[in-house]
Design a protein around this motif. Structure first.
Motif, mmCIF file in Angstrom:
data_model
loop_
_atom_site.group_PDB
_atom_site.id
_atom_site.type_symbol
_atom_site.label_atom_id
_atom_site.label_comp_id
_atom_site.label_asym_id
_atom_site.label_seq_id
_atom_site.Cartn_x
_atom_site.Cartn_y
_atom_site.Cartn_z
ATOM 1 N N VAL A 198 -17.259 -37.820 -30.027
ATOM 2 C CA VAL A 198 -16.910 -36.925 -31.110
ATOM 3 C C VAL A 198 -18.340 -36.278 -31.562
ATOM 4 O O VAL A 198 -19.249 -36.774 -31.939
ATOM 5 N N LEU A 199 -18.066 -35.234 -32.112
ATOM 6 C CA LEU A 199 -19.359 -34.404 -32.605
ATOM 7 C C LEU A 199 -19.021 -34.179 -34.122
ATOM 8 O O LEU A 199 -18.102 -33.573 -34.532
ATOM 9 N N GLY A 201 -15.908 -28.120 -30.326
ATOM 10 C CA GLY A 201 -15.064 -29.433 -30.799
ATOM 11 C C GLY A 201 -15.949 -30.182 -31.922
ATOM 12 O O GLY A 201 -15.553 -30.895 -32.607
ATOM 13 N N ALA A 202 -17.113 -29.629 -32.324
ATOM 14 C CA ALA A 202 -17.809 -30.136 -33.526
ATOM 15 C C ALA A 202 -16.796 -29.905 -34.923
ATOM 16 O O ALA A 202 -16.437 -28.882 -35.293
ATOM 17 N N ALA A 226 -12.346 -36.661 -39.578
ATOM 18 C CA ALA A 226 -13.206 -35.876 -38.586
ATOM 19 C C ALA A 226 -12.968 -36.259 -37.230
ATOM 20 O O ALA A 226 -13.549 -35.959 -36.192
ATOM 21 N N GLY A 227 -11.944 -37.275 -36.928
ATOM 22 C CA GLY A 227 -11.934 -37.659 -35.626
ATOM 23 C C GLY A 227 -12.498 -38.841 -35.335
ATOM 24 O O GLY A 227 -12.731 -39.485 -34.036
ATOM 25 N N GLY A 240 -8.776 -40.063 -36.707
ATOM 26 C CA GLY A 240 -9.620 -41.384 -36.050
ATOM 27 C C GLY A 240 -8.843 -42.615 -36.595
ATOM 28 O O GLY A 240 -8.184 -42.566 -37.662
ATOM 29 N N ASP A 241 -9.634 -43.627 -36.301
ATOM 30 C CA ASP A 241 -9.317 -45.072 -36.947
ATOM 31 C C ASP A 241 -10.409 -45.830 -37.672
ATOM 32 O O ASP A 241 -10.283 -47.006 -38.006
ATOM 33 N N PHE A 242 -11.617 -45.188 -37.605
ATOM 34 C CA PHE A 242 -12.683 -45.990 -38.336
ATOM 35 C C PHE A 242 -12.546 -46.264 -39.658
ATOM 36 O O PHE A 242 -12.173 -45.488 -40.659
ATOM 37 N N LYS A 243 -12.743 -47.575 -39.884
ATOM 38 C CA LYS A 243 -12.781 -48.007 -41.360
ATOM 39 C C LYS A 243 -14.015 -48.752 -41.425
ATOM 40 O O LYS A 243 -14.378 -49.624 -40.874
#
Length: 281
Positions: free
Chosen positions: A24-25, A48-49, A83-84, A144-147
């Motif tokens: 991911v950028l 893709g950024a 942001a993915g 995205g799924d970041f926590k």
């Protein structure tokens, strides 16, 4: 992490983008005191950024915690997911070439639990110099799924920074003239935290904006008293260029904590001591 895995060359990024697990950028171009960089992003960015705004998304509102206090964790996580960014996927961050903003994003993600984040060494300038393509295409990433993990690792407050200067090494990443108190263009008073050593961030990179070799960086920090096991803290004006210094230390294979409030928080309290001149004390 290995000593050099925190950064990635333009050639290395090109290879990874063409591979089976492209990162991911995040485009975090930023100019201190300057205009919003979103128009520059929209005019041309790495394919893709996704653009992330440092002032609004990688920092909370300015106030008693400094000009760039840490963002609210939930808000930061939401920005990263939009942001993915996912916990199991690699992330590469870049800015216009100075590296400060990219390092801030790297530090926030790493210290809140993301295991695979790197900075494009030399930023957009290095990418285009190597023949990398840019595009003005609109980017809409999958969620995205970041926590973020609760709490931020490697973080110092004002008292912790003062203690680090007494028992360890505290590095001041600002320009030498600000450290000495000869000029102070932004904050209420010039000078430095008593006991801190002057270590301008600009000396971590070469003329092309890319980091010096790991052994050269290690030699630089060793001369400042930083060795394996030394408790190290870093601060700057508001926690942005200081993150770049933490990144440089990691490239050199050394650990450091960041005083995110930095001089903008320290100098806002008239009760805190201030040292001036070249002497740390």
């Amino acid at each position: 992490m290995t000593a050099t895995s925190a950064i990635l060359s333009a050639a290395g990024l090109r290879d990874e983008l063409a591979g089976s697990r492209p990162p991911v950028l995040l485009d975090v171009r930023w100019q201190l005191g300057g205009p919003d960089q979103r128009p520059a992003y929209e005019a041309g960015h790495l394919p893709g950024a996704v653009y992330v705004d440092l002032d609004r998304e990688l920092a909370g509102p300015a106030g008693s915690g400094g000009r760039h206090p840490l963002p609210d964790p939930e808000a930061f996580g939401a920005v990263m997911r939009r942001a993915g960014v996912s916990s199991g996927a690699p992330v590469v961050v870049y800015d216009g070439g100075q590296g400060w903003a990219a390092a801030r994003a790297w530090w926030l993600l790493r210290r809140t639990g993301h295991a695979d984040v790197r900075v494009l060494d030399g930023g957009l300038a290095a990418w285009t110099a190597a023949g990398g393509a840019v595009t003005a295409d609109r980017v809409t990433p999958a969620e995205g799924d970041f926590k973020p993990t609760p709490g931020v690792a490697g973080l110092l407050d004002a008292d912790g920074a003062a203690a680090r200067a007494r028992a360890g090494v505290l590095l001041d990443a600002r320009a030498g003239e600000r450290y000495r108190g000869e000029v102070e263009p932004i904050d209420p008073v010039g000078g430095h935290i008593p006991g801190a050593l002057s270590a301008p961030t600009t000396e971590n990179v070469g003329p092309d904006g890319r980091f010096l070799a790991a052994d050269a960086l290690r030699a630089r920090f060793t001369a400042l008293g930083v060795t394996d096991g030394t408790p190290v803290g870093v601060y700057c004006g508001s926690g942005v260029s200081g993150a770049h210094q933490v990144l440089a230390l990691e490239v050199a294979g050394l650990d450091a904590d960041l005083y995110a409030g930095s001089w903008s928080e320290w100098s806002a309290d008239p009760e805190r001591p201030v040292a001036t001149g070249p002497d740390p004390q």
